[in-house]
Design a protein around this motif. Structure first.
Motif, PDB file in Angstrom:
ATOM      1  N   LEU A 269       0.826  -1.208   0.000  1.00 47.35           N
ATOM      2  CA  LEU A 269       0.000   0.000   0.000  1.00 47.35           C
ATOM      3  C   LEU A 269       0.859   1.257   0.000  1.00 47.35           C
ATOM      4  N   ASP A 270       2.069   1.146   0.529  1.00 47.03           N
ATOM      5  CA  ASP A 270       2.993   2.287   0.510  1.00 47.03           C
ATOM      6  C   ASP A 270       3.420   2.670  -0.907  1.00 47.03           C
ATOM      7  N   LEU A 271       3.175   1.771  -1.858  1.00 53.98           N
ATOM      8  CA  LEU A 271       3.553   2.041  -3.256  1.00 53.98           C
ATOM      9  C   LEU A 271       2.566   2.973  -3.947  1.00 53.98           C
ATOM     10  N   ARG A 272       1.486   3.335  -3.295  1.00 52.88           N
ATOM     11  CA  ARG A 272       0.402   4.063  -3.952  1.00 52.88           C
ATOM     12  C   ARG A 272       0.909   5.310  -4.700  1.00 52.88           C
ATOM     13  N   GLY A 273       1.666   6.155  -4.012  1.00 50.77           N
ATOM     14  CA  GLY A 273       2.135   7.388  -4.644  1.00 50.77           C
ATOM     15  C   GLY A 273       2.989   7.121  -5.874  1.00 50.77           C
ATOM     16  N   LYS A 274       3.923   6.170  -5.762  1.00 48.71           N
ATOM     17  CA  LYS A 274       4.815   5.876  -6.886  1.00 48.71           C
ATOM     18  C   LYS A 274       4.060   5.280  -8.064  1.00 48.71           C
ATOM     19  N   ILE A 275       3.145   4.358  -7.773  1.00 50.46           N
ATOM     20  CA  ILE A 275       2.437   3.687  -8.863  1.00 50.46           C
ATOM     21  C   ILE A 275       1.460   4.634  -9.547  1.00 50.46           C
ATOM     22  N   ILE A 276       0.760   5.436  -8.773  1.00 47.18           N
ATOM     23  CA  ILE A 276      -0.169   6.386  -9.379  1.00 47.18           C
ATOM     24  C   ILE A 276       0.584   7.383 -10.256  1.00 47.18           C
ATOM     25  N   GLU A 277       1.720   7.856  -9.789  1.00 50.83           N
ATOM     26  CA  GLU A 277       2.500   8.797 -10.598  1.00 50.83           C
ATOM     27  C   GLU A 277       3.036   8.112 -11.860  1.00 50.83           C
ATOM     28  N   LEU A 278       3.425   6.856 -11.720  1.00 48.23           N
ATOM     29  CA  LEU A 278       3.902   6.088 -12.871  1.00 48.23           C
ATOM     30  C   LEU A 278       2.788   5.931 -13.913  1.00 48.23           C
ATOM     31  N   ILE A 279       1.597   5.581 -13.448  1.00 51.69           N
ATOM     32  CA  ILE A 279       0.468   5.423 -14.359  1.00 51.69           C
ATOM     33  C   ILE A 279       0.111   6.763 -15.003  1.00 51.69           C
ATOM     34  N   ARG A 280       0.121   7.826 -14.228  1.00 51.20           N
ATOM     35  CA  ARG A 280      -0.191   9.149 -14.772  1.00 51.20           C
ATOM     36  C   ARG A 280       0.784   9.503 -15.890  1.00 51.20           C
ATOM     37  N   ALA A 281       2.066   9.298 -15.631  1.00 48.35           N
ATOM     38  CA  ALA A 281       3.086   9.659 -16.621  1.00 48.35           C
ATOM     39  C   ALA A 281       2.923   8.835 -17.896  1.00 48.35           C
ATOM     40  N   GLU A 282       2.692   7.530 -17.734  1.00 55.79           N
ATOM     41  CA  GLU A 282       2.530   6.681 -18.905  1.00 55.79           C
ATOM     42  C   GLU A 282       1.262   7.046 -19.679  1.00 55.79           C
ATOM     43  N   THR A 283       0.203   7.362 -18.945  1.00 57.94           N
ATOM     44  CA  THR A 283      -1.058   7.720 -19.601  1.00 57.94           C
ATOM     45  C   THR A 283      -0.936   9.045 -20.336  1.00 57.94           C
ATOM     46  N   MET A 284      -0.295  10.017 -19.718  1.00 62.24           N
ATOM     47  CA  MET A 284      -0.090  11.312 -20.373  1.00 62.24           C
ATOM     48  C   MET A 284       0.713  11.126 -21.661  1.00 62.24           C
ATOM     49  N   ALA A 285       1.758  10.306 -21.598  1.00 60.32           N
ATOM     50  CA  ALA A 285       2.576  10.064 -22.793  1.00 60.32           C
ATOM     51  C   ALA A 285       1.768   9.353 -23.870  1.00 60.32           C
ATOM     52  N   ALA A 286       0.939   8.397 -23.454  1.00 61.14           N
ATOM     53  CA  ALA A 286       0.123   7.654 -24.411  1.00 61.14           C
ATOM     54  C   ALA A 286      -0.910   8.560 -25.073  1.00 61.14           C
ATOM     55  N   ILE A 287      -1.536   9.415 -24.280  1.00 60.15           N
ATOM     56  CA  ILE A 287      -2.532  10.335 -24.829  1.00 60.15           C
ATOM     57  C   ILE A 287      -1.885  11.298 -25.823  1.00 60.15           C
ATOM     58  N   GLN A 288      -0.730  11.814 -25.459  1.00 62.69           N
ATOM     59  CA  GLN A 288      -0.038  12.749 -26.350  1.00 62.69           C
ATOM     60  C   GLN A 288       0.325  12.084 -27.674  1.00 62.69           C
ATOM     61  N   ALA A 289       0.870  10.876 -27.609  1.00 55.43           N
ATOM     62  CA  ALA A 289       1.243  10.171 -28.834  1.00 55.43           C
ATOM     63  C   ALA A 289       0.004   9.845 -29.670  1.00 55.43           C
ATOM     64  N   ALA A 290      -1.066   9.399 -28.997  1.00 58.01           N
ATOM     65  CA  ALA A 290      -2.296   9.075 -29.716  1.00 58.01           C
ATOM     66  C   ALA A 290      -2.897  10.325 -30.350  1.00 58.01           C
ATOM     67  N   ARG A 291      -2.833  11.431 -29.632  1.00 57.85           N
ATOM     68  CA  ARG A 291      -3.376  12.697 -30.137  1.00 57.85           C
ATOM     69  C   ARG A 291      -2.631  13.134 -31.400  1.00 57.85           C
ATOM     70  N   LEU A 292      -1.316  13.044 -31.363  1.00 58.12           N
ATOM     71  CA  LEU A 292      -0.521  13.429 -32.541  1.00 58.12           C
ATOM     72  C   LEU A 292      -0.773  12.477 -33.707  1.00 58.12           C
ATOM     73  N   ASP A 293      -0.912  11.186 -33.414  1.00 57.24           N
ATOM     74  CA  ASP A 293      -1.240  10.223 -34.462  1.00 57.24           C
ATOM     75  C   ASP A 293      -2.581  10.568 -35.108  1.00 57.24           C
ATOM     76  N   TYR A 294      -3.532  10.938 -34.269  1.00 56.96           N
ATOM     77  CA  TYR A 294      -4.869  11.221 -34.779  1.00 56.96           C
ATOM     78  C   TYR A 294      -4.876  12.499 -35.621  1.00 56.96           C
ATOM     79  N   ILE A 295      -4.149  13.513 -35.150  1.00 52.89           N
ATOM     80  CA  ILE A 295      -4.036  14.751 -35.935  1.00 52.89           C
ATOM     81  C   ILE A 295      -3.397  14.456 -37.285  1.00 52.89           C
ATOM     82  N   GLU A 296      -2.392  13.601 -37.294  1.00 52.79           N
ATOM     83  CA  GLU A 296      -1.741  13.221 -38.557  1.00 52.79           C
ATOM     84  C   GLU A 296      -2.734  12.534 -39.483  1.00 52.79           C
TER      85      GLU A 296
END
Length: 211
Positions: A165-192
């Motif tokens: 349970l102590d991993l909560r902060g690290k894992i949530i931040e990890l998921i946020r970072a990966e999701t933000m990167a995925a959204i950005q890449a998907a957004r650019l792909d879609y614009i293309e």
């Protein structure tokens, strides 16, 4: 191709600009949902007692659970949005060839996400921290039928739950970072994909500018 499709392309370009601003909130939602399911898995793995003989299988199982929880949340909140937009284009007459790259690019990106590997490592570190120290091991019960043995297994479960349970902060931040990167890449792909569709329309033989 028609004016309706051109108007739709412009609206979707605007939606992609909005998605850049919405990405943080979407990432928060995905991370919270994934963690909530992961926390349930932690509770199940440490419900009554725990033996560290199963540390490796626990690590693999929890990492897989987190990945699947993330994948489901990502599909629900991000992929569903892009699929709906693509469906609008398809219904308006956009050729399949102009939509294919966006889907393939996003699928490839998701397969390459580092989340499962990094989560696996974090979970393994938490399990190691939860193991009894040298002194604890010296005084461990050797009798599986004793009350002391049962108490030690309950203590193992309690410590492991706490460390996971102590991993909560690290894992949530990890998921946020990966999701933000995925959204950005998907957004650019879609614009293309939208740009490619627009260029194809401009180059069509029946388009005035192509004459």
């Amino acid at each position: 191709m028609n004016d309706l499709l051109r108007q739709l392309i412009e609206r979707q370009r605007q939606r992609m600009r909005e998605l850049r601003d919405d990405a943080s909130d979407l990432a928060d939602t995905v991370a919270d949902e994934a963690w909530d399911k992961f926390e349930i898995a932690i509770d199940e793995a440490t419900e009554d007692s725990y033996m560290f003989d199963f540390a490796s299988s626990t690590q693999i199982s929890l990492a897989a659970t987190l990945w699947l929880s993330y994948d489901e949340a990502f599909e629900r909140h991000v992929l569903a949005l892009l699929e709906r937009l693509e469906g609008e284009l398809r219904a308006a007459g956009a050729p399949e060839s102009c939509l294919e790259v966006a889907r393939i690019g996003l699928a490839g990106l998701r397969k390459g996400l580092k989340l499962q590997l990094q989560a696996h490592e974090l979970i393994g570190q938490a399990i190691e921290r939860a193991k009894p120290g040298l002194i604890g091991m010296l005084f461990m019960s050797r009798d599986p039928a004793s009350d002391a043995w049962d108490e030690e297994l309950r203590d193992n479960a309690r410590r492991l739950r706490e460390k996971l349970l102590d991993l909560r902060g690290k894992i949530i931040e990890l998921i946020r970072a990966e999701t933000m990167a995925a959204i950005q890449a998907a957004r650019l792909d879609y614009i293309e994909a939208l740009d490619r569709l627009s260029h194809e329309m401009d180059a069509a033989p029946n388009h005035p500018e192509a004459a």
